[in-house]
Design an enzyme around this catalytic site. Structure first.
Site: not given
Length: 280
Positions: A159, A174, A178
């Site tokens: 991650s 992003y 995640k």
């Protein structure tokens, strides 16, 4: 907490305590970034059957040749799949299972960094591509694990520390994807207690993904980590020594001896899991 930027003796994959001898390991995103070094780390830890899944054919084949040349007796099987495509993921897992046997360890390293732009300037389809690959892809992989893995599967989700720190400029696409994927893995662990799940932050490594973020304007000052740190840590986190961290989200930079000293505290609390600050 001691903060590491390079590998160190306690996570050296050649240690007997980190042995993965007899295991079948699958690495997604194995053709680029930290994936190839993770493959080398597992080969060093004694694994003789390694599967690499990538979006293209050329990169995994190149890594296969490098790993097999560097580690005698290691077989690397390559498959091509976009993890956002459920059918492609299932075909890859079926191919790997037939070639190497049931999978013991999965390192979910594949991911996508959407263009780094503020929300006001973001292209919605590009922004959401992070959700397709990083969230839908994680879901596709989780379902495939259950069909093609051993009963005592260990799953490591790569991650980002961005899930925990304050927002950074132009990085919502992003980080949000995640964070969602990390929460998905917590549900996967909850619903499948026979599966050992870990989420890890790999540190800040100079990869193509970082290059893209820098070119897109995310040019903040970072302390970079050596690529061998997350590679060695990935091999350590699946070891019996790290069993007590199942279900936790940990950073590759944290000292494992200090983590082990907190074993009882971590096992008996919700520390190192996703939650809400300021809960009354």
């Amino acid at each position: 907490m001691t903060f590491h930027t390079t590998s160190y003796p306690s996570i050296d994959p050649s240690r007997s305590e980190s042995s993965t001898a007899g295991k079948v390991v699958l690495i997604t995103g194995g053709g680029s970034g930290i994936g190839p070094r993770i493959a080398h780390a597992f080969a060093t830890s004694g694994c003789r059957k390694i599967a690499i899944v990538g979006r293209t054919v050329a990169s995994p084949e190149k890594i296969k040749q490098e790993v097999e040349a560097a580690h005698a007796g290691v077989t690397v099987h390559t498959s091509t799949a976009d993890i956002g495509d459920e059918s492609a993921v299932n075909r890859a897992f079926e191919s790997i299972s037939k070639a190497l046997g049931k999978i013991d360890i999965v390192i979910s390293n594949a991911g996508y960094l959407p263009d780094t732009k503020p929300i006001a300037e973001a292209d919605v389809e590009e922004w959401f591509k992070g959700m397709i690959i990083n969230v839908k892809g994680t879901l596709n992989l989780a379902k495939a694990f259950l069909n093609y893995a051993t009963e005592k599967l260990t799953s490591v989700h790569v991650s980002t520390g961005g899930c925990h720190i304050e927002p950074m400029p132009a990085n919502s696409a992003y980080t949000v994807s995640k964070l969602a994927a990390a929460r998905l893995m917590e549900y996967f662990a909850f619903e499948n207690p026979q599966v050992r799940v870990h989420s890890i932050h790999p540190g800040v490594v100079k990869t193509d993904m970082h290059k893209k973020s820098s070119e897109g304007g995310l040019d903040m000052e970072f302390q970079f980590d050596d690529i061998e740190l997350p590679a060695s840590f990935a091999a350590w986190i699946v070891s019996p020594e790290a069993e007590f961290l199942r279900g936790k989200f940990v950073w590759s930079n944290w000292d494992v001896e200090e983590l082990k000293a907190k074993k009882e505290e971590l096992q008996s609390s919700q520390d190192l899991t996703l939650g809400l600050q300021g809960w009354p």
